[in-house]
Write a protein that holds these residues in place. Structure first.
Motif, PDB file in Angstrom:
ATOM      1  N   GLY A 159       0.797  -1.216   0.000  1.00 30.39           N
ATOM      2  CA  GLY A 159       0.000   0.000   0.000  1.00 30.39           C
ATOM      3  C   GLY A 159       0.831   1.268   0.000  1.00 30.39           C
ATOM      4  O   GLY A 159       1.969   1.293   0.478  1.00 30.39           O
ATOM      5  N   SER A 160       0.259   2.322  -0.537  1.00 34.38           N
ATOM      6  CA  SER A 160       0.886   3.640  -0.558  1.00 34.38           C
ATOM      7  C   SER A 160      -0.197   4.667  -0.866  1.00 34.38           C
ATOM      8  O   SER A 160      -1.202   4.328  -1.513  1.00 34.38           O
ATOM      9  N   SER A 161      -0.019   5.886  -0.409  1.00 35.49           N
ATOM     10  CA  SER A 161      -0.998   6.943  -0.645  1.00 35.49           C
ATOM     11  C   SER A 161      -0.542   7.862  -1.769  1.00 35.49           C
ATOM     12  O   SER A 161       0.599   8.324  -1.775  1.00 35.49           O
ATOM     13  N   ILE A 162      -1.428   8.125  -2.706  1.00 37.82           N
ATOM     14  CA  ILE A 162      -1.225   9.173  -3.697  1.00 37.82           C
ATOM     15  C   ILE A 162      -1.891  10.426  -3.132  1.00 37.82           C
ATOM     16  O   ILE A 162      -3.002  10.366  -2.599  1.00 37.82           O
ATOM     17  N   ILE A 163      -1.217  11.544  -3.201  1.00 39.32           N
ATOM     18  CA  ILE A 163      -1.632  12.746  -2.473  1.00 39.32           C
ATOM     19  C   ILE A 163      -1.869  13.902  -3.439  1.00 39.32           C
ATOM     20  O   ILE A 163      -1.066  14.149  -4.348  1.00 39.32           O
ATOM     21  N   ARG A 164      -2.964  14.630  -3.228  1.00 40.28           N
ATOM     22  CA  ARG A 164      -3.254  15.842  -3.998  1.00 40.28           C
ATOM     23  C   ARG A 164      -3.376  17.014  -3.039  1.00 40.28           C
ATOM     24  O   ARG A 164      -4.129  16.949  -2.056  1.00 40.28           O
ATOM     25  N   LEU A 165      -2.628  18.073  -3.321  1.00 42.24           N
ATOM     26  CA  LEU A 165      -2.670  19.289  -2.524  1.00 42.24           C
ATOM     27  C   LEU A 165      -3.315  20.407  -3.331  1.00 42.24           C
ATOM     28  O   LEU A 165      -2.931  20.640  -4.483  1.00 42.24           O
ATOM     29  N   GLY A 166      -4.278  21.097  -2.736  1.00 51.59           N
ATOM     30  CA  GLY A 166      -4.927  22.217  -3.383  1.00 51.59           C
ATOM     31  C   GLY A 166      -4.776  23.475  -2.554  1.00 51.59           C
ATOM     32  O   GLY A 166      -5.009  23.467  -1.331  1.00 51.59           O
ATOM     33  N   PHE A 167      -4.365  24.569  -3.197  1.00 51.57           N
ATOM     34  CA  PHE A 167      -4.154  25.823  -2.471  1.00 51.57           C
ATOM     35  C   PHE A 167      -4.348  27.007  -3.409  1.00 51.57           C
ATOM     36  O   PHE A 167      -3.678  27.098  -4.444  1.00 51.57           O
ATOM     37  N   ARG A 168      -5.275  27.881  -3.066  1.00 53.24           N
ATOM     38  CA  ARG A 168      -5.531  29.099  -3.826  1.00 53.24           C
ATOM     39  C   ARG A 168      -5.715  28.822  -5.328  1.00 53.24           C
ATOM     40  O   ARG A 168      -5.191  29.527  -6.178  1.00 53.24           O
ATOM     41  N   GLY A 169      -6.428  27.765  -5.640  1.00 55.73           N
ATOM     42  CA  GLY A 169      -6.733  27.453  -7.027  1.00 55.73           C
ATOM     43  C   GLY A 169      -5.685  26.642  -7.754  1.00 55.73           C
ATOM     44  O   GLY A 169      -5.895  26.233  -8.904  1.00 55.73           O
ATOM     45  N   SER A 170      -4.544  26.378  -7.126  1.00 49.42           N
ATOM     46  CA  SER A 170      -3.492  25.556  -7.731  1.00 49.42           C
ATOM     47  C   SER A 170      -3.538  24.154  -7.139  1.00 49.42           C
ATOM     48  O   SER A 170      -3.821  23.972  -5.951  1.00 49.42           O
ATOM     49  N   ASN A 171      -3.247  23.143  -7.977  1.00 48.32           N
ATOM     50  CA  ASN A 171      -3.324  21.758  -7.533  1.00 48.32           C
ATOM     51  C   ASN A 171      -2.075  20.980  -7.935  1.00 48.32           C
ATOM     52  O   ASN A 171      -1.607  21.063  -9.076  1.00 48.32           O
ATOM     53  N   PHE A 172      -1.553  20.223  -6.973  1.00 47.56           N
ATOM     54  CA  PHE A 172      -0.348  19.420  -7.166  1.00 47.56           C
ATOM     55  C   PHE A 172      -0.654  17.983  -6.777  1.00 47.56           C
ATOM     56  O   PHE A 172      -1.230  17.722  -5.719  1.00 47.56           O
ATOM     57  N   VAL A 173      -0.285  17.029  -7.636  1.00 47.35           N
ATOM     58  CA  VAL A 173      -0.515  15.612  -7.363  1.00 47.35           C
ATOM     59  C   VAL A 173       0.817  14.881  -7.252  1.00 47.35           C
ATOM     60  O   VAL A 173       1.682  14.998  -8.125  1.00 47.35           O
ATOM     61  N   TYR A 174       0.966  14.139  -6.168  1.00 44.62           N
ATOM     62  CA  TYR A 174       2.178  13.385  -5.864  1.00 44.62           C
ATOM     63  C   TYR A 174       1.861  11.894  -5.967  1.00 44.62           C
ATOM     64  O   TYR A 174       1.272  11.302  -5.067  1.00 44.62           O
ATOM     65  N   ALA A 175       2.229  11.296  -7.099  1.00 44.99           N
ATOM     66  CA  ALA A 175       1.909   9.889  -7.364  1.00 44.99           C
ATOM     67  C   ALA A 175       3.189   9.064  -7.387  1.00 44.99           C
ATOM     68  O   ALA A 175       3.675   8.650  -8.445  1.00 44.99           O
ATOM     69  N   THR A 176       3.729   8.832  -6.215  1.00 42.39           N
ATOM     70  CA  THR A 176       4.923   7.996  -6.110  1.00 42.39           C
ATOM     71  C   THR A 176       4.511   6.560  -5.810  1.00 42.39           C
ATOM     72  O   THR A 176       3.386   6.285  -5.400  1.00 42.39           O
ATOM     73  N   ASP A 177       5.420   5.626  -6.049  1.00 44.93           N
ATOM     74  CA  ASP A 177       5.209   4.210  -5.728  1.00 44.93           C
ATOM     75  C   ASP A 177       3.855   3.719  -6.230  1.00 44.93           C
ATOM     76  O   ASP A 177       3.011   3.251  -5.484  1.00 44.93           O
ATOM     77  N   TYR A 178       3.703   3.842  -7.542  1.00 46.48           N
ATOM     78  CA  TYR A 178       2.474   3.433  -8.220  1.00 46.48           C
ATOM     79  C   TYR A 178       2.840   2.552  -9.406  1.00 46.48           C
ATOM     80  O   TYR A 178       3.744   2.882 -10.168  1.00 46.48           O
ATOM     81  N   GLU A 179       2.141   1.427  -9.535  1.00 47.93           N
ATOM     82  CA  GLU A 179       2.356   0.548 -10.684  1.00 47.93           C
ATOM     83  C   GLU A 179       1.120   0.540 -11.571  1.00 47.93           C
ATOM     84  O   GLU A 179       0.003   0.297 -11.104  1.00 47.93           O
ATOM     85  N   HIS A 180       1.323   0.832 -12.848  1.00 46.97           N
ATOM     86  CA  HIS A 180       0.225   0.825 -13.809  1.00 46.97           C
ATOM     87  C   HIS A 180      -0.169  -0.617 -14.129  1.00 46.97           C
ATOM     88  O   HIS A 180       0.510  -1.559 -13.752  1.00 46.97           O
ATOM     89  N   GLY A 181      -1.272  -0.764 -14.857  1.00 44.68           N
ATOM     90  CA  GLY A 181      -1.697  -2.096 -15.288  1.00 44.68           C
ATOM     91  C   GLY A 181      -3.056  -2.499 -14.767  1.00 44.68           C
ATOM     92  O   GLY A 181      -3.718  -3.376 -15.354  1.00 44.68           O
ATOM     93  N   ASP A 182      -3.505  -1.871 -13.666  1.00 40.19           N
ATOM     94  CA  ASP A 182      -4.837  -2.113 -13.128  1.00 40.19           C
ATOM     95  C   ASP A 182      -5.764  -1.080 -13.756  1.00 40.19           C
ATOM     96  O   ASP A 182      -5.700   0.111 -13.431  1.00 40.19           O
ATOM     97  N   VAL A 183      -6.639  -1.508 -14.667  1.00 34.61           N
ATOM     98  CA  VAL A 183      -7.461  -0.588 -15.447  1.00 34.61           C
ATOM     99  C   VAL A 183      -8.332   0.295 -14.559  1.00 34.61           C
ATOM    100  O   VAL A 183      -8.418   1.515 -14.758  1.00 34.61           O
TER     101      VAL A 183
END
Length: 273
Positions: A159-183
Motif C-alpha cells: 500500500g501507498s498513498s497518492i496525495i493531492r494538494l490544493g491551495f488558492r486554485g493551484s493543484n499538485f498531485v504526488y503519485a509515487t510508488d504506483y504501478e500501472h496495469g490495473d485498469v
C-alpha cells in the motif's frame, strides 16, 4: 523564508531517488537522496511548510523557520522514512511536527513508525525528541491551514498513498510508488489527477526494463505521459529514479520526453505554482 505571497505554492526537491540512496560523481545532477519534497505556501496571513515523504533527503532540510511543520508520508517503506531519525527539526524545542501516515493492515501510523524507529534499531522513538511530535492516521481528505489534502490508495505492494494538494486554485498531485496495469485504478488516478497544475509521477523503470521489475510497484515515463494526457495535467515531472540510472542515463532519456512537457526531477530544483 522568501516572500512569495503572490505565488500559490513553492516546491523544492530534496530527494528524487527510489529504493535506496546512491552517491558518486555520476549522480550529482539528478541527486542520490531518496524521496523528500518541501512544499511552502503563503496566503499573506498564514504560512505552511509541508514535507512529502521523509527519505534520506530530509536531513538536508535544516534552515526553514516555522514553528509548526507537517510531514505527509506516502507509506512506511524504508526509503520513504529513513530520514526521520536524523531530521534536525525534531531536535528543536518549542517546535511542532505533525506526521500523517495511512493506517494499513490494522497497523496505525504510530505503530508503523515506532516499529521501525525504536530500540534496538534506533536508541529512541520519534516521540522522544525535543520537538512536540504528533503522529496521526492520515484521513482520506483533510486540511492543513489553507491547504486542502486529498488522498487515494495506490497500486503498490503493502500500500501507498497518492496525495493531492490544493491551495488558492493551484493543484499538485504526488503519485509515487504506483504501478500501472490495473485498469480501474488507472481510471481512478486519471480522475484524481484531473486538471492538476503539476503532476509528480513514479517512473522508476524504462519501458525496455519494466517487465523484469513488474510487480515491484513502480511505473514508466511512457505511462506518466499517458496519464498526463488523460488527466489534462499541465506539467509532468518524473520521480523515484532508479539507483541504476545515473545522470547521463536520465539526461539522455529526458531528451525524448521534454518535448512532451515532462522532465526528470533534480535534487535542489525549485518549482512555483
Amino acid at each position: 523564508m522568501e516572500d512569495f505571497s503572490d505565488i500559490s505554492l513553492r516546491l523544492e526537491v530534496y530527494g528524487t531517488r527510489g529504493s535506496n540512496s546512491i552517491f558518486s560523481d555520476e549522480f550529482t545532477k539528478y541527486g542520490g537522496s531518496t524521496s523528500c519534497y518541501l512544499i511552502e505556501t503563503n496566503d499573506g496571513n498564514r504560512k505552511e511548510a509541508i514535507i512529502l515523504d521523509a527519505g534520506t533527503g530530509l536531513y538536508k532540510i535544516n534552515d526553514i523557520d516555522y514553528d509548526e511543520i507537517t510531514i505527509l508520508l506516502s507509506h512506511s517503506h524504508l526509503d520513504h522514512i529513513l530520514g526521520l531519525p536524523v531530521f534536525p527539526y525534531l531536535s528543536k524545542e518549542n517546535k511542532k511536527v505533525n506526521i500523517y501516515l495511512a493506517k494499513r493492515n490494522g497497523v496505525s501510523a504510530k505503530e508503523q513508525i515506532d516499529g521501525l524507529i525504536s530500540e534496538p534499531y534506533w536508541p529512541c522513538r520519534i516521540s522522544d525528541y525535543k520537538a512536540k511530535v504528533g503522529i496521526f492516521d492520515m484521513p482520506e481528505s483533510f486540511d492543513i491551514g489553507g491547504v486542502h489534502v486529498d488522498t487515494m490508495e495506490s497500486n503498490h505492494p503493502g500500500g501507498s498513498s497518492i496525495i493531492r494538494l490544493g491551495f488558492r486554485g493551484s493543484n499538485f498531485v504526488y503519485a509515487t510508488d504506483y504501478e500501472h496495469g490495473d485498469v480501474s485504478k488507472e481510471k481512478e488516478l486519471a480522475a484524481f489527477a484531473k486538471g492538476a497544475d503539476l503532476l509528480f509521477y513514479d517512473a522508476q523503470y524504462f519501458e525496455d526494463e519494466y517487465l523484469k521489475y513488474k510487480g515491484y510497484g513502480h511505473s514508466t515515463p511512457e505511462e506518466g505521459i499517458r496519464l498526463k494526457e488523460e488527466s489534462g495535467a499541465k506539467e509532468l515531472v518524473f520521480i523515484h529514479h532508479s539507483p541504476a540510472h545515473n545522470d547521463l542515463c536520465l539526461y539522455e532519456a529526458e531528451r525524448k520526453y521534454i518535448q512532451k512537457g515532462a522532465h526528470f526531477a533534480r535534487e535542489g530544483e525549485v518549482l512555483y505554482l
